[in-house]
Motif scaffolding. Structure first.
Motif, PDB file in Angstrom:
ATOM      1  N   GLY A  60      14.691  -1.842  11.177  1.00 61.48           N
ATOM      2  CA  GLY A  60      14.166  -0.961  12.221  1.00 61.48           C
ATOM      3  C   GLY A  60      13.194   0.100  11.748  1.00 61.48           C
ATOM      4  N   HIS A  61      12.749   0.022  10.481  1.00 62.39           N
ATOM      5  CA  HIS A  61      11.809   0.995   9.933  1.00 62.39           C
ATOM      6  C   HIS A  61      10.736   0.250   9.150  1.00 62.39           C
ATOM      7  N   LEU A  62       9.579   0.907   8.991  1.00 60.35           N
ATOM      8  CA  LEU A  62       8.590   0.361   8.080  1.00 60.35           C
ATOM      9  C   LEU A  62       9.145   0.440   6.669  1.00 60.35           C
ATOM     10  N   ILE A  63       8.796  -0.507   5.835  1.00 61.49           N
ATOM     11  CA  ILE A  63       9.215  -0.480   4.437  1.00 61.49           C
ATOM     12  C   ILE A  63       8.739   0.842   3.830  1.00 61.49           C
ATOM     13  N   ASP A  64       9.649   1.562   3.199  1.00 64.45           N
ATOM     14  CA  ASP A  64       9.341   2.895   2.669  1.00 64.45           C
ATOM     15  C   ASP A  64       8.119   2.922   1.758  1.00 64.45           C
ATOM     16  N   SER A  65       7.997   1.947   0.908  1.00 63.61           N
ATOM     17  CA  SER A  65       6.938   1.950  -0.099  1.00 63.61           C
ATOM     18  C   SER A  65       5.613   1.380   0.398  1.00 63.61           C
ATOM     19  N   LEU A  66       5.552   1.011   1.670  1.00 64.18           N
ATOM     20  CA  LEU A  66       4.353   0.351   2.186  1.00 64.18           C
ATOM     21  C   LEU A  66       3.143   1.277   2.202  1.00 64.18           C
ATOM     22  N   LYS A  67       3.294   2.482   2.727  1.00 66.65           N
ATOM     23  CA  LYS A  67       2.156   3.393   2.865  1.00 66.65           C
ATOM     24  C   LYS A  67       1.506   3.680   1.514  1.00 66.65           C
ATOM     25  N   GLY A  68       2.285   3.991   0.506  1.00 64.45           N
ATOM     26  CA  GLY A  68       1.735   4.278  -0.813  1.00 64.45           C
ATOM     27  C   GLY A  68       1.039   3.075  -1.426  1.00 64.45           C
ATOM     28  N   THR A  69       1.612   1.907  -1.206  1.00 61.51           N
ATOM     29  CA  THR A  69       1.008   0.686  -1.736  1.00 61.51           C
ATOM     30  C   THR A  69      -0.316   0.400  -1.033  1.00 61.51           C
ATOM     31  N   ILE A  70      -0.354   0.610   0.276  1.00 60.06           N
ATOM     32  CA  ILE A  70      -1.616   0.450   1.013  1.00 60.06           C
ATOM     33  C   ILE A  70      -2.658   1.404   0.456  1.00 60.06           C
ATOM     34  N   SER A  71      -2.278   2.645   0.199  1.00 61.02           N
ATOM     35  CA  SER A  71      -3.207   3.647  -0.344  1.00 61.02           C
ATOM     36  C   SER A  71      -3.779   3.202  -1.684  1.00 61.02           C
TER      37      SER A  71
END
Length: 119
Positions: A60-71
């Motif tokens: 039910g949440h975005l993968i925690d590490s996704l945003k940093g990896t996208i960056s």
């Protein structure tokens, strides 16, 4: 069907992502603007819609590490499509795909690999 659509089996149109996360569609657009998640135009049924890979959502949440990896990938010069392709392309040395490794909590390894792509 594009290579990306072949690699990513399940897609969530943006309204479905909002439902999965329990937020309104404006919040989804904010997440896209913040680069916490990326979307692609894909064929679903008889329409081309903006959607995100369903694998980006876990419990039910975005993968925690996704945003940093996208960056890291964007800083390395990747377009949205290129970073999606990288995340979902099988890599024998992992094994599996980078997105699978992120879902398993192996963000350090994936980020290190992503940073190396800039060189």
């Amino acid at each position: 069907m594009s290579t990306l659509e072949e690699l990513v089996a399940d897609w969530l149109p943006l309204p479905d992502l909002a439902d999965q996360l329990g937020v309104n569609i404006k919040k989804v657009h904010s997440l896209l603007d913040e680069r916490a998640v990326v979307a692609a135009r894909v064929e679903l049924g008889d329409k081309r819609v903006r959607a995100v890979p369903a694998a980006f959502v876990q419990d039910g949440h975005l993968i925690d590490s996704l945003k940093g990896t996208i960056s890291v990938l964007v800083d390395s010069g990747f377009t949205d499509e290129e970073l999606l392709l990288w995340l979902f392309t099988p890599d024998e040395s992992l094994p599996g795909t980078p997105i699978q490794a992120l879902r398993e909590g192996r963000k350090t390894e994936i980020r290190r690999r992503a940073q190396a792509l800039a060189w």
